[in-house]
Design a protein around this motif. Structure first.
Motif, PDB file in Angstrom:
ATOM      1  N   ALA A  52       0.831  -1.205   0.000  1.00  0.00           N
ATOM      2  CA  ALA A  52       0.000   0.000   0.000  1.00  0.00           C
ATOM      3  C   ALA A  52       0.866   1.255   0.000  1.00  0.00           C
ATOM      4  CB  ALA A  52      -0.940   0.000   1.206  1.00  0.00           C
ATOM      5  N   ASN A  53       1.928   1.238   0.782  1.00  0.00           N
ATOM      6  CA  ASN A  53       2.837   2.389   0.806  1.00  0.00           C
ATOM      7  C   ASN A  53       3.477   2.605  -0.558  1.00  0.00           C
ATOM      8  OD1 ASN A  53       2.382   3.123   3.472  1.00  0.00           O
ATOM      9  ND2 ASN A  53       3.958   1.753   4.240  1.00  0.00           N
ATOM     10  N   HIS A  54       3.877   1.527  -1.216  1.00  0.00           N
ATOM     11  CA  HIS A  54       4.460   1.651  -2.561  1.00  0.00           C
ATOM     12  C   HIS A  54       3.424   2.193  -3.549  1.00  0.00           C
ATOM     13  CE1 HIS A  54       8.197  -0.054  -1.390  1.00  0.00           C
ATOM     14  NE2 HIS A  54       7.731  -1.269  -1.207  1.00  0.00           N
ATOM     15  N   LEU A  55       2.178   1.746  -3.432  1.00  0.00           N
ATOM     16  CA  LEU A  55       1.130   2.242  -4.323  1.00  0.00           C
ATOM     17  C   LEU A  55       0.869   3.730  -4.087  1.00  0.00           C
ATOM     18  CD1 LEU A  55      -1.347  -0.766  -4.240  1.00  0.00           C
ATOM     19  CD2 LEU A  55       0.031  -0.012  -6.184  1.00  0.00           C
ATOM     20  N   TYR A  56       0.838   4.142  -2.816  1.00  0.00           N
ATOM     21  CA  TYR A  56       0.671   5.579  -2.523  1.00  0.00           C
ATOM     22  C   TYR A  56       1.831   6.384  -3.078  1.00  0.00           C
ATOM     23  CZ  TYR A  56      -3.358   5.114   0.588  1.00  0.00           C
ATOM     24  OH  TYR A  56      -4.597   4.887   1.104  1.00  0.00           O
ATOM     25  N   GLU A  57       3.058   5.897  -2.894  1.00  0.00           N
ATOM     26  CA  GLU A  57       4.230   6.596  -3.425  1.00  0.00           C
ATOM     27  C   GLU A  57       4.158   6.690  -4.941  1.00  0.00           C
ATOM     28  OE1 GLU A  57       8.050   5.203  -2.031  1.00  0.00           O
ATOM     29  OE2 GLU A  57       7.188   4.753  -0.063  1.00  0.00           O
ATOM     30  N   SER A  58       3.738   5.602  -5.583  1.00  0.00           N
ATOM     31  CA  SER A  58       3.616   5.595  -7.051  1.00  0.00           C
ATOM     32  C   SER A  58       2.580   6.610  -7.509  1.00  0.00           C
ATOM     33  CB  SER A  58       3.215   4.198  -7.544  1.00  0.00           C
ATOM     34  OG  SER A  58       4.194   3.263  -7.208  1.00  0.00           O
ATOM     35  N   ALA A  59       1.435   6.660  -6.826  1.00  0.00           N
ATOM     36  CA  ALA A  59       0.392   7.613  -7.198  1.00  0.00           C
ATOM     37  C   ALA A  59       0.883   9.050  -7.008  1.00  0.00           C
ATOM     38  CB  ALA A  59      -0.866   7.361  -6.365  1.00  0.00           C
ATOM     39  N   ASP A  60       1.596   9.308  -5.907  1.00  0.00           N
ATOM     40  CA  ASP A  60       2.157  10.644  -5.687  1.00  0.00           C
ATOM     41  C   ASP A  60       3.167  11.009  -6.773  1.00  0.00           C
ATOM     42  OD1 ASP A  60       0.650  11.087  -3.434  1.00  0.00           O
ATOM     43  OD2 ASP A  60       2.260  10.527  -2.030  1.00  0.00           O
ATOM     44  N   PHE A  61       4.006  10.045  -7.151  1.00  0.00           N
ATOM     45  CA  PHE A  61       5.003  10.262  -8.200  1.00  0.00           C
ATOM     46  C   PHE A  61       4.319  10.628  -9.511  1.00  0.00           C
ATOM     47  CE2 PHE A  61       7.751   8.514 -11.586  1.00  0.00           C
ATOM     48  CZ  PHE A  61       8.880   9.279 -11.375  1.00  0.00           C
ATOM     49  N   VAL A  62       3.269   9.879  -9.873  1.00  0.00           N
ATOM     50  CA  VAL A  62       2.539  10.163 -11.108  1.00  0.00           C
ATOM     51  C   VAL A  62       1.899  11.545 -11.036  1.00  0.00           C
ATOM     52  CG1 VAL A  62       0.540   9.486 -12.509  1.00  0.00           C
ATOM     53  CG2 VAL A  62       2.177   7.760 -11.737  1.00  0.00           C
ATOM     54  N   ASP A  63       1.300  11.877  -9.885  1.00  0.00           N
ATOM     55  CA  ASP A  63       0.695  13.211  -9.728  1.00  0.00           C
ATOM     56  C   ASP A  63       1.733  14.312  -9.900  1.00  0.00           C
ATOM     57  OD1 ASP A  63      -1.794  12.125  -9.316  1.00  0.00           O
ATOM     58  OD2 ASP A  63      -1.719  12.305  -7.125  1.00  0.00           O
ATOM     59  N   ARG A  64       2.951  14.113  -9.351  1.00  0.00           N
ATOM     60  CA  ARG A  64       4.017  15.112  -9.500  1.00  0.00           C
ATOM     61  C   ARG A  64       4.436  15.251 -10.954  1.00  0.00           C
ATOM     62  NH1 ARG A  64       6.864  12.603  -5.431  1.00  0.00           N
ATOM     63  NH2 ARG A  64       8.555  12.135  -6.850  1.00  0.00           N
ATOM     64  N   ILE A  65       4.571  14.133 -11.639  1.00  0.00           N
ATOM     65  CA  ILE A  65       4.961  14.172 -13.052  1.00  0.00           C
ATOM     66  C   ILE A  65       3.929  14.954 -13.855  1.00  0.00           C
ATOM     67  CG2 ILE A  65       5.195  12.780 -15.146  1.00  0.00           C
ATOM     68  CD1 ILE A  65       6.440  10.606 -13.442  1.00  0.00           C
ATOM     69  N   VAL A  66       2.669  14.646 -13.638  1.00  0.00           N
ATOM     70  CA  VAL A  66       1.604  15.321 -14.378  1.00  0.00           C
ATOM     71  C   VAL A  66       1.602  16.811 -14.061  1.00  0.00           C
ATOM     72  CG1 VAL A  66      -0.905  15.523 -14.608  1.00  0.00           C
ATOM     73  CG2 VAL A  66       0.182  13.265 -14.594  1.00  0.00           C
ATOM     74  N   ALA A  67       1.793  17.168 -12.792  1.00  0.00           N
ATOM     75  CA  ALA A  67       1.780  18.579 -12.388  1.00  0.00           C
ATOM     76  C   ALA A  67       2.991  19.339 -12.911  1.00  0.00           C
ATOM     77  CB  ALA A  67       1.716  18.682 -10.866  1.00  0.00           C
ATOM     78  N   GLU A  68       4.150  18.682 -12.971  1.00  0.00           N
ATOM     79  CA  GLU A  68       5.394  19.366 -13.339  1.00  0.00           C
ATOM     80  C   GLU A  68       5.708  19.328 -14.824  1.00  0.00           C
ATOM     81  OE1 GLU A  68       8.459  17.638 -10.978  1.00  0.00           O
ATOM     82  OE2 GLU A  68       7.605  18.353  -9.099  1.00  0.00           O
ATOM     83  N   THR A  69       5.075  18.443 -15.538  1.00  0.00           N
ATOM     84  CA  THR A  69       5.393  18.302 -16.955  1.00  0.00           C
ATOM     85  C   THR A  69       4.810  19.469 -17.735  1.00  0.00           C
ATOM     86  OG1 THR A  69       5.388  15.910 -16.780  1.00  0.00           O
ATOM     87  CG2 THR A  69       5.180  16.818 -18.979  1.00  0.00           C
ATOM     88  N   HIS A  70       5.708  20.179 -18.359  1.00  0.00           N
ATOM     89  CA  HIS A  70       5.292  21.280 -19.232  1.00  0.00           C
ATOM     90  C   HIS A  70       5.601  20.852 -20.654  1.00  0.00           C
ATOM     91  CE1 HIS A  70       4.671  25.160 -20.983  1.00  0.00           C
ATOM     92  NE2 HIS A  70       5.886  25.124 -21.482  1.00  0.00           N
ATOM     93  N   ARG A  71       4.590  20.737 -21.430  1.00  0.00           N
ATOM     94  CA  ARG A  71       4.783  20.333 -22.814  1.00  0.00           C
ATOM     95  C   ARG A  71       4.545  21.536 -23.708  1.00  0.00           C
ATOM     96  NH1 ARG A  71       2.191  14.310 -22.807  1.00  0.00           N
ATOM     97  NH2 ARG A  71       3.572  13.577 -21.182  1.00  0.00           N
ATOM     98  N   PRO A  72       5.601  22.039 -24.288  1.00  0.00           N
ATOM     99  CA  PRO A  72       5.417  23.208 -25.152  1.00  0.00           C
ATOM    100  C   PRO A  72       4.576  22.849 -26.372  1.00  0.00           C
ATOM    101  CG  PRO A  72       7.703  22.450 -25.183  1.00  0.00           C
ATOM    102  CD  PRO A  72       6.970  21.603 -24.204  1.00  0.00           C
ATOM    103  N   SER A  73       3.860  23.816 -26.799  1.00  0.00           N
ATOM    104  CA  SER A  73       3.028  23.632 -27.968  1.00  0.00           C
ATOM    105  C   SER A  73       3.915  23.407 -29.195  1.00  0.00           C
ATOM    106  CB  SER A  73       2.165  24.875 -28.175  1.00  0.00           C
ATOM    107  OG  SER A  73       1.593  24.847 -29.447  1.00  0.00           O
ATOM    108  N   LEU A  74       3.581  22.425 -29.999  1.00  0.00           N
ATOM    109  CA  LEU A  74       4.354  22.157 -31.212  1.00  0.00           C
ATOM    110  C   LEU A  74       4.248  23.325 -32.190  1.00  0.00           C
ATOM    111  CD1 LEU A  74       3.577  18.390 -31.834  1.00  0.00           C
ATOM    112  CD2 LEU A  74       5.687  19.399 -30.978  1.00  0.00           C
ATOM    113  N   VAL A  75       3.102  23.940 -32.228  1.00  0.00           N
ATOM    114  CA  VAL A  75       2.912  25.078 -33.131  1.00  0.00           C
ATOM    115  C   VAL A  75       3.843  26.212 -32.728  1.00  0.00           C
ATOM    116  CG1 VAL A  75       1.272  26.811 -33.936  1.00  0.00           C
ATOM    117  CG2 VAL A  75       0.538  24.435 -33.624  1.00  0.00           C
ATOM    118  N   THR A  76       3.977  26.483 -31.438  1.00  0.00           N
ATOM    119  CA  THR A  76       4.860  27.548 -30.955  1.00  0.00           C
ATOM    120  C   THR A  76       6.305  27.233 -31.297  1.00  0.00           C
ATOM    121  OG1 THR A  76       3.359  27.964 -29.130  1.00  0.00           O
ATOM    122  CG2 THR A  76       5.570  28.850 -28.920  1.00  0.00           C
ATOM    123  N   GLU A  77       6.733  26.009 -31.098  1.00  0.00           N
ATOM    124  CA  GLU A  77       8.113  25.628 -31.394  1.00  0.00           C
ATOM    125  C   GLU A  77       8.415  25.790 -32.878  1.00  0.00           C
ATOM    126  OE1 GLU A  77       8.949  21.720 -30.031  1.00  0.00           O
ATOM    127  OE2 GLU A  77       8.850  22.267 -27.930  1.00  0.00           O
TER     128      GLU A  77
END
Length: 115
Positions: A83-108
């Motif tokens: 359960a602790n590993h699953l919580y850590e995994s979910a937190d990790f995924v949430d951080r990735i989603v929150a921190e990932t900035h994907r620039p617009s291809l059109v802008t690039e």
């Protein structure tokens, strides 16, 4: 095999008479979770074996076991670790989603210089 369904106030949901010398108690914990097309169920079960030849009749109560996904049997300590590993995994995924900035291809493409 005979099964007895218990009422909601009972510790166990169901008791199964496996044979004349054993019974299994079980309770499903929470709802079934759909995961990648499969269903994952968590249940707790405990087996009681009887020695009918002993005088008086003896019983051997196995430690409760937690079954995950109808496949993995865990002890309470292993379940907490998982359960602790699953919580850590979910937190990790949430951080990735929150921190990932994907620039617009059109802008690039618009900002590139063609030489």
């Amino acid at each position: 095999m005979r099964e007895v369904q218990h009422d909601e106030m009972h510790l166990w949901e169901k008791t199964s008479v496996v044979d004349h010398e054993a019974i299994d108690h079980e309770r499903q914990i929470g709802d079934v979770v759909l995961a990648s097309g499969d269903t994952v169920r968590v249940r707790v079960a405990q087996r009681i074996d009887f020695d009918l030849f002993a005088d008086p009749v003896a019983s051997d109560v196995s430690p409760p076991r937690i079954t995950l996904g109808e496949t993995f049997e865990l002890t309470a300590v292993e379940a907490v670790a998982l359960a602790n590993h699953l919580y850590e995994s979910a937190d990790f995924v949430d951080r990735i989603v929150a921190e990932t900035h994907r620039p617009s291809l059109v802008t690039e493409i618009r900002n590139r210089r063609v030489l």
